[in-house]
Design an enzyme around this catalytic site. Structure first.
Site, PDB file in Angstrom:
ATOM      1  CB  ALA A 123      -0.921  -0.018   1.211  1.00  0.00           C
ATOM      2  CG  ASN A 191       1.126  -4.935   7.320  1.00  0.00           C
ATOM      3  OD1 ASN A 191       1.760  -5.785   7.936  1.00  0.00           O
ATOM      4  ND2 ASN A 191      -0.183  -4.803   7.438  1.00  0.00           N
ATOM      5  CG  HIS A 221       0.409   5.293   3.976  1.00  0.00           C
ATOM      6  ND1 HIS A 221       0.117   4.969   5.273  1.00  0.00           N
ATOM      7  CD2 HIS A 221      -0.345   4.472   3.211  1.00  0.00           C
ATOM      8  CE1 HIS A 221      -0.762   3.974   5.288  1.00  0.00           C
ATOM      9  NE2 HIS A 221      -1.066   3.664   4.053  1.00  0.00           N
TER      10      HIS A 221
HETATM   11  N1  LIG Z   1       1.838  -4.816   2.881  1.00  0.00           N
HETATM   12  C1  LIG Z   1       0.852  -3.941   2.792  1.00  0.00           C
HETATM   13  O1  LIG Z   1       1.020  -2.847   2.245  1.00  0.00           O
HETATM   14  C2  LIG Z   1      -0.467  -4.268   3.349  1.00  0.00           C
HETATM   15  C3  LIG Z   1      -0.643  -5.380   4.119  1.00  0.00           C
HETATM   16  N2  LIG Z   1      -1.845  -5.710   4.644  1.00  0.00           N
HETATM   17  C4  LIG Z   1      -1.919  -6.913   5.482  1.00  0.00           C
HETATM   18  O2  LIG Z   1      -2.195  -8.028   4.670  1.00  0.00           O
HETATM   19  C5  LIG Z   1      -2.885  -9.030   5.433  1.00  0.00           C
HETATM   20  C6  LIG Z   1      -4.168  -9.431   4.709  1.00  0.00           C
HETATM   21  O3  LIG Z   1      -4.978  -8.291   4.552  1.00  0.00           O
HETATM   22  P1  LIG Z   1      -6.495  -8.366   4.032  1.00  0.00           P
HETATM   23  O4  LIG Z   1      -6.566  -9.176   2.804  1.00  0.00           O
HETATM   24  O5  LIG Z   1      -7.015  -6.993   4.016  1.00  0.00           O
HETATM   25  O6  LIG Z   1      -7.178  -9.152   5.228  1.00  0.00           O
HETATM   26  P2  LIG Z   1      -8.657  -9.754   5.298  1.00  0.00           P
HETATM   27  O7  LIG Z   1      -9.041  -9.757   6.720  1.00  0.00           O
HETATM   28  O8  LIG Z   1      -9.545  -9.095   4.307  1.00  0.00           O
HETATM   29  O9  LIG Z   1      -8.453 -11.256   4.797  1.00  0.00           O
HETATM   30  C7  LIG Z   1      -7.707 -12.196   5.544  1.00  0.00           C
HETATM   31  C8  LIG Z   1      -7.959 -13.562   4.964  1.00  0.00           C
HETATM   32  O10 LIG Z   1      -7.228 -14.515   5.741  1.00  0.00           O
HETATM   33  C9  LIG Z   1      -8.075 -15.619   6.009  1.00  0.00           C
HETATM   34  N3  LIG Z   1      -7.709 -16.335   7.229  1.00  0.00           N
HETATM   35  C10 LIG Z   1      -7.866 -15.949   8.514  1.00  0.00           C
HETATM   36  N4  LIG Z   1      -7.442 -16.910   9.353  1.00  0.00           N
HETATM   37  C11 LIG Z   1      -7.038 -17.941   8.567  1.00  0.00           C
HETATM   38  C12 LIG Z   1      -6.520 -19.235   8.829  1.00  0.00           C
HETATM   39  N5  LIG Z   1      -6.293 -19.640  10.072  1.00  0.00           N
HETATM   40  N6  LIG Z   1      -6.253 -20.040   7.782  1.00  0.00           N
HETATM   41  C13 LIG Z   1      -6.450 -19.637   6.527  1.00  0.00           C
HETATM   42  N7  LIG Z   1      -6.912 -18.413   6.203  1.00  0.00           N
HETATM   43  C14 LIG Z   1      -7.203 -17.579   7.220  1.00  0.00           C
HETATM   44  C15 LIG Z   1      -9.460 -15.021   6.128  1.00  0.00           C
HETATM   45  O11 LIG Z   1     -10.403 -16.035   5.880  1.00  0.00           O
HETATM   46  P3  LIG Z   1     -11.917 -15.927   6.428  1.00  0.00           P
HETATM   47  O12 LIG Z   1     -12.448 -14.607   5.977  1.00  0.00           O
HETATM   48  O13 LIG Z   1     -12.586 -17.069   5.750  1.00  0.00           O
HETATM   49  O14 LIG Z   1     -11.805 -16.064   7.891  1.00  0.00           O
HETATM   50  C16 LIG Z   1      -9.424 -14.001   5.002  1.00  0.00           C
HETATM   51  O15 LIG Z   1      -9.736 -14.614   3.789  1.00  0.00           O
HETATM   52  C17 LIG Z   1      -3.160  -8.406   6.804  1.00  0.00           C
HETATM   53  O16 LIG Z   1      -2.185  -8.823   7.730  1.00  0.00           O
HETATM   54  C18 LIG Z   1      -3.012  -6.917   6.539  1.00  0.00           C
HETATM   55  O17 LIG Z   1      -2.625  -6.206   7.685  1.00  0.00           O
HETATM   56  C19 LIG Z   1      -2.949  -4.962   4.357  1.00  0.00           C
HETATM   57  C20 LIG Z   1      -2.831  -3.850   3.585  1.00  0.00           C
HETATM   58  C21 LIG Z   1      -1.594  -3.384   3.056  1.00  0.00           C
HETATM   59  O1  LIG Z   2      -0.134  -0.651   5.898  1.00  0.00           O
HETATM   60  C1  LIG Z   2      -1.187  -1.296   5.978  1.00  0.00           C
HETATM   61  O2  LIG Z   2      -1.298  -2.338   6.635  1.00  0.00           O
HETATM   62  C2  LIG Z   2      -2.413  -0.906   5.219  1.00  0.00           C
HETATM   63  C3  LIG Z   2      -2.517   0.495   4.866  1.00  0.00           C
HETATM   64  O3  LIG Z   2      -2.147   1.389   5.582  1.00  0.00           O
HETATM   65  C4  LIG Z   2      -3.137   0.809   3.581  1.00  0.00           C
HETATM   66  O4  LIG Z   2      -3.616  -0.101   2.891  1.00  0.00           O
HETATM   67  O5  LIG Z   2      -3.102   1.990   3.196  1.00  0.00           O
END
Ligand SMILES: NC(=O)C1=CN([C@@H]2O[C@H](COP(=O)(O)OP(=O)(O)OC[C@H]3O[C@@H](n4cnc5c(N)ncnc54)[C@H](OP(=O)(O)O)[C@@H]3O)[C@@H](O)[C@H]2O)C=CC1
Ligand SMILES: O=C([O-])CC(=O)C(=O)O
Length: 270
Positions: A123, A191, A221
């Protein structure tokens, strides 16, 4: 197809489901073969209508199935995906980059197994310029994050400090510290700060401000870098995704661009 890389995705939420759909539409050199999700019935609904149905497997099994393992799940299950992928020598692409900061031993393990850990820009923006600057001398790196209050809701730091972010009526600084502490206190929110730290001068020296701002509709950001070679000031304003307001819509797009870069003949940006 010769030269093709197979992809497995852990998590089918705001990032994983979007990425899976895009890969299923067809991306040259990449083939989605497996996914893992929490709610299996919801996952089957997400996958209904896919042209090529990926296998629905457990988190550790992802590493058995594909060359590239993308982690797109909550930080709490990061280790289950990361450890297996790294032990099997895969290309591991984390979304929950904040969860990597206290687990840098995984980098040592990857070196031993032949795995690679490829952190996408996610992001954020400008990590190419930050990496270039960090090849020389860097005096300081800061990131200011502004989110609509509901984009910060539930963060452990806010809970521990009794900060009711939803009652914030004016822009409020809720955290100031380094990227290591920011990632620990806001594992689902910053993140981007972790990725910036890894691109530049590390989590201890990368300084983070987090604002709850009822006046913004986008996750915003701003990075500032003071380096010998250049001064950088960059802002990105992310549209929150419908599925998860903490996550900007650009994130799965950034990961897709990152995956393309693993196979493409022409690669732009360092
Ligand atoms: N690097 C970056 O710039 C960014 C990173 N992130 C991070 O990326 C990660 C994912 O974000 P996002 O997609 O928005 O999250 P969501 O909450 O939308 O999705 C998470 C997914 O993980 C699944 N999940 C949860 N527990 C389990 C498990 N035990 N086994 C298998 N699958 C599981 C959920 O399934 P179900 O719904 O079926 O429970 C869901 O499909 C987060 O940690 C977030 O902080 C987010 C934004 C930006
Ligand atoms: O950093 C993150 O986890 C997510 C965030 O701020 C964004 O998606 O803008």
């Amino acid at each position: 197809m010769a030269g093709e890389l197979t992809v497995a995705i852990g998590g089918l939420g705001a990032i994983g489901a979007h990425l899976a759909r895009a890969l299923d539409q067809g991306v040259e050199g990449l083939r989605l073969v497996a996914v893992a999700a929490g709610d299996q019935e919801k996952a089957k609904r997400t996958l209904a209508g896919f042209r090529a149905m990926p296998a629905l497997v457990s988190l550790p099994e992802l590493a058995e199935r594909a060359d590239i393992v993308v982690e797109a799940a909550p930080a709490a299950v990061f280790e289950q995906i990361a450890e297996a992928a790294i032990a099997r020598g895969r290309i591991f692409v984390p979304s929950s980059v904040g969860a990597l900061l206290p687990r840098m031993h995984l980098v040592v393990r990857a070196r031993e197994s032949g795995a690679r850990i490829v952190v996408p820009t996610g992001a954020l923006l400008g990590l190419d310029a930050v990496r270039a600057a960090a090849e020389g001398e860097v005096a300081s790196v800061t990131i200011q994050t502004r989110k609509p209050p509901r984009g910060l809701e539930g963060a452990p730091y806010l809970v521990e400090n009794g900060i009711d972010v939803l009652s914030i009526a004016t822009p409020t600084l809720v955290f100031k510290g380094n990227a290591f502490d920011a990632a620990r206190g806001f594992p689902a929110n910053v993140n981007v700060a972790a990725a910036l730290a890894l691109a530049g001068i590390g989590p201890e020296r990368t300084m983070v401000e987090i604002w709850g701002d009822p006046g913004v509709t986008r996750n915003t950001h701003t990075i500032k870098v003071e380096a010998a070679a250049a001064r950088l000031t960059m802002t990105i304003e992310n549209v929150p995704s419908e599925e998860n307001p903490r996550t900007g819509k650009i994130t799965p797009l950034s990961i897709l661009a990152c995956l393309r870069g693993l196979t493409s003949t022409l690669k732009v940006g360092s």
